[in-house]
Design a protein around this motif. Sequence first.
Motif, PDB file in Angstrom:
ATOM      1  N   GLU A 190      -9.277  -4.042   3.115  1.00  0.00           N
ATOM      2  CA  GLU A 190      -9.465  -4.459   1.821  1.00  0.00           C
ATOM      3  C   GLU A 190      -7.960  -5.158   1.395  1.00  0.00           C
ATOM      4  O   GLU A 190      -8.131  -6.327   0.944  1.00  0.00           O
ATOM      5  CB  GLU A 190      -9.749  -3.463   0.861  1.00  0.00           C
ATOM      6  CG  GLU A 190     -10.265  -4.075  -0.462  1.00  0.00           C
ATOM      7  CD  GLU A 190     -10.417  -2.710  -1.477  1.00  0.00           C
ATOM      8  OE1 GLU A 190     -10.096  -2.844  -2.741  1.00  0.00           O
ATOM      9  OE2 GLU A 190     -10.748  -1.451  -0.984  1.00  0.00           O
ATOM     10  N   ILE A 191      -7.237  -4.609   1.849  1.00  0.00           N
ATOM     11  CA  ILE A 191      -5.766  -5.319   1.351  1.00  0.00           C
ATOM     12  C   ILE A 191      -5.460  -6.365   2.328  1.00  0.00           C
ATOM     13  O   ILE A 191      -4.803  -7.290   1.905  1.00  0.00           O
ATOM     14  CB  ILE A 191      -4.689  -4.088   1.540  1.00  0.00           C
ATOM     15  CG1 ILE A 191      -4.993  -3.198   0.222  1.00  0.00           C
ATOM     16  CG2 ILE A 191      -3.405  -4.721   1.445  1.00  0.00           C
ATOM     17  CD1 ILE A 191      -4.221  -2.083   0.048  1.00  0.00           C
TER      18      ILE A 191
ATOM     19  N   PRO B  66      -5.993  -0.992  -5.256  1.00  0.00           N
ATOM     20  CA  PRO B  66      -6.276  -0.887  -4.040  1.00  0.00           C
ATOM     21  C   PRO B  66      -5.056  -0.479  -3.320  1.00  0.00           C
ATOM     22  O   PRO B  66      -5.251   0.215  -2.215  1.00  0.00           O
ATOM     23  CB  PRO B  66      -6.701  -2.249  -3.429  1.00  0.00           C
ATOM     24  CG  PRO B  66      -7.195  -2.914  -4.838  1.00  0.00           C
ATOM     25  CD  PRO B  66      -6.546  -2.410  -5.852  1.00  0.00           C
TER      26      PRO B  66
ATOM     27  N   ALA C  77     -11.597   6.260   5.550  1.00  0.00           N
ATOM     28  CA  ALA C  77     -11.282   5.611   4.244  1.00  0.00           C
ATOM     29  C   ALA C  77      -9.914   4.684   4.392  1.00  0.00           C
ATOM     30  O   ALA C  77      -9.910   3.577   3.749  1.00  0.00           O
ATOM     31  CB  ALA C  77     -10.899   6.828   3.360  1.00  0.00           C
ATOM     32  N   LEU C  78      -9.066   5.130   4.895  1.00  0.00           N
ATOM     33  CA  LEU C  78      -7.602   4.383   4.928  1.00  0.00           C
ATOM     34  C   LEU C  78      -7.852   3.154   5.674  1.00  0.00           C
ATOM     35  O   LEU C  78      -7.411   2.188   5.424  1.00  0.00           O
ATOM     36  CB  LEU C  78      -6.617   5.103   5.626  1.00  0.00           C
ATOM     37  CG  LEU C  78      -5.222   4.819   5.772  1.00  0.00           C
ATOM     38  CD1 LEU C  78      -4.792   4.015   4.302  1.00  0.00           C
ATOM     39  CD2 LEU C  78      -4.095   5.586   6.221  1.00  0.00           C
TER      40      LEU C  78
ATOM     41  N   VAL D 285       0.598   5.410   0.521  1.00  0.00           N
ATOM     42  CA  VAL D 285      -0.348   6.305   1.395  1.00  0.00           C
ATOM     43  C   VAL D 285       0.580   7.668   1.052  1.00  0.00           C
ATOM     44  O   VAL D 285       1.639   7.896   1.107  1.00  0.00           O
ATOM     45  CB  VAL D 285      -0.705   6.029   2.437  1.00  0.00           C
ATOM     46  CG1 VAL D 285      -1.510   7.089   2.931  1.00  0.00           C
ATOM     47  CG2 VAL D 285      -1.321   4.762   2.577  1.00  0.00           C
TER      48      VAL D 285
ATOM     49  N   PHE E 292      -3.351   4.720  -2.573  1.00  0.00           N
ATOM     50  CA  PHE E 292      -4.575   5.664  -1.712  1.00  0.00           C
ATOM     51  C   PHE E 292      -3.729   7.089  -1.634  1.00  0.00           C
ATOM     52  O   PHE E 292      -2.738   7.269  -1.065  1.00  0.00           O
ATOM     53  CB  PHE E 292      -4.457   4.922  -0.189  1.00  0.00           C
ATOM     54  CG  PHE E 292      -5.334   5.621   0.525  1.00  0.00           C
ATOM     55  CD1 PHE E 292      -6.573   5.272   0.743  1.00  0.00           C
ATOM     56  CD2 PHE E 292      -4.947   6.816   1.207  1.00  0.00           C
ATOM     57  CE1 PHE E 292      -7.713   5.812   1.513  1.00  0.00           C
ATOM     58  CE2 PHE E 292      -5.908   7.534   2.337  1.00  0.00           C
ATOM     59  CZ  PHE E 292      -7.309   7.000   2.239  1.00  0.00           C
TER      60      PHE E 292
ATOM     61  N   LYS F 267     -10.675   1.406   5.834  1.00  0.00           N
ATOM     62  CA  LYS F 267     -11.439   0.473   5.149  1.00  0.00           C
ATOM     63  C   LYS F 267     -10.297  -0.113   4.070  1.00  0.00           C
ATOM     64  O   LYS F 267     -10.432  -1.447   3.438  1.00  0.00           O
ATOM     65  CB  LYS F 267     -12.443   1.020   4.227  1.00  0.00           C
ATOM     66  CG  LYS F 267     -13.634   1.361   5.400  1.00  0.00           C
ATOM     67  CD  LYS F 267     -14.836   2.352   4.344  1.00  0.00           C
ATOM     68  CE  LYS F 267     -15.922   2.659   5.226  1.00  0.00           C
ATOM     69  NZ  LYS F 267     -16.621   3.981   4.932  1.00  0.00           N
ATOM     70  N   ARG F 268      -9.379   0.725   3.462  1.00  0.00           N
ATOM     71  CA  ARG F 268      -8.709   0.236   2.511  1.00  0.00           C
ATOM     72  C   ARG F 268      -7.496  -0.867   3.086  1.00  0.00           C
ATOM     73  O   ARG F 268      -7.253  -1.612   2.316  1.00  0.00           O
ATOM     74  CB  ARG F 268      -7.800   1.415   2.038  1.00  0.00           C
ATOM     75  CG  ARG F 268      -6.832   1.106   0.861  1.00  0.00           C
ATOM     76  CD  ARG F 268      -7.635   0.709  -0.310  1.00  0.00           C
ATOM     77  NE  ARG F 268      -8.521   1.756  -0.946  1.00  0.00           N
ATOM     78  CZ  ARG F 268      -8.123   2.670  -1.801  1.00  0.00           C
ATOM     79  NH1 ARG F 268      -6.843   2.600  -2.503  1.00  0.00           N
ATOM     80  NH2 ARG F 268      -8.957   3.670  -2.390  1.00  0.00           N
TER      81      ARG F 268
ATOM     82  N   LEU G 293       0.902  -1.086   0.261  1.00  0.00           N
ATOM     83  CA  LEU G 293       0.097   0.007   0.000  1.00  0.00           C
ATOM     84  C   LEU G 293       0.836   1.174   0.060  1.00  0.00           C
ATOM     85  O   LEU G 293       1.895   1.492   0.716  1.00  0.00           O
ATOM     86  CB  LEU G 293      -0.952  -0.008   1.517  1.00  0.00           C
ATOM     87  CG  LEU G 293      -1.604   1.244   1.580  1.00  0.00           C
ATOM     88  CD1 LEU G 293      -2.801   1.275   0.327  1.00  0.00           C
ATOM     89  CD2 LEU G 293      -2.290   1.032   2.695  1.00  0.00           C
TER      90      LEU G 293
ATOM     91  N   TYR H 267     -10.093  12.189  -0.602  1.00  0.00           N
ATOM     92  CA  TYR H 267     -11.529  12.112   0.148  1.00  0.00           C
ATOM     93  C   TYR H 267     -11.829  13.299   0.748  1.00  0.00           C
ATOM     94  O   TYR H 267     -13.064  13.127   1.736  1.00  0.00           O
ATOM     95  CB  TYR H 267     -10.927  10.938   1.185  1.00  0.00           C
ATOM     96  CG  TYR H 267     -10.548   9.630   0.552  1.00  0.00           C
ATOM     97  CD1 TYR H 267     -11.526   8.679   0.274  1.00  0.00           C
ATOM     98  CD2 TYR H 267      -9.446   9.276   0.134  1.00  0.00           C
ATOM     99  CE1 TYR H 267     -11.157   7.585  -0.624  1.00  0.00           C
ATOM    100  CE2 TYR H 267      -9.086   7.976  -0.506  1.00  0.00           C
ATOM    101  CZ  TYR H 267     -10.034   7.327  -0.726  1.00  0.00           C
ATOM    102  OH  TYR H 267      -9.754   6.302  -1.466  1.00  0.00           O
TER     103      TYR H 267
END
Length: 303
Positions: free
Chosen positions: A158-159, A105, A151-152, A77, A108, A154-155, A75, A113
């Motif tokens: 997901e990952i 995904p 939001a982060l 960011v 980010f 959730k990300r 990820l 956002y």
Amino acid sequence: MRRFTVVFCMALACSLPAVAHGEARAFACEPEWAALLEELGGNQVAVYQATSPKQDPHRVEARPSLIARMRRADLVVCSGSDLEIGWLPVLLQAAGNREVQPGQPGYFMASDYVRRLDVPDRVDRAMGDVHPYGNPHVHLDPRNLAIIATALSKRLAEIDRENADFYVARNATFQERWSASIERWEREATGLKGLRLVTYHRDAIYLANWLGMDLAATIEAKPGIPPSSRHLAKLLSQLEAEPADVIVRMAYNEPKAPAWLGEKTGIPVVELPYTVGGTKQAKDLFGLFDDTIDRLKSAVSRS
Ligand SMILES: [Zn+2]
């Protein structure tokens, strides 16, 4: 046979979480995102911080060590909105890590956002190194950080699906502490309302907007362009006609021009952390706002 192999691999990839074993690896462009990842990821995320708080995030060299980190990241960011336009695309391309390319995904951009300020009506290179998608320095409004944190988290979920519940719980705890802190900061900063700030760059716009302060002038003539002596002379006469209350120097700004202007005008110069680690007191995101407000308040009480 070949076709079978491809289909088999795709099905296998689909059934596996993106992070198979152990910690997720996150690459944070700036210290504020590294700090937020630590709040949300705890010991499940290994965070690599690409830049230091004294480094200008607009200007970073795409070093091989950064490319190597990005190659291994699950990820990435960053602030986005072109803050990292001079280096992030180079890193992404050189690293060739498909998981973290735009649209994946693993990519980010925090400023996606929140509502951005300073969105220009038109973009013209003559205006300087302008941010065409609006001002990217969104982290200096803690209300933005609350939105970005959700939001982060959730990300992250997901990952790293195995730890999804963990990230959701970490975010809930963070949100609770954060909203109580925002209330406290707003109470403590009521005396800063209407304060006229001179900043080096318009990186304090979200802070000013949150606390009801004004950005009266910038030391740089145009975004990304250091001040000429002519511009400084003009700024000096502008401030003599219309004084400001505080000259802000962020931890990553060069100190000379703000000090010169402070001396000539008698306006107090205050050093602000800008991000986590920018001052000794700004140890984490909570400390960043504690210290920012403390320093502004003490500058005002001295003047
Ligand atoms: Zn900027």
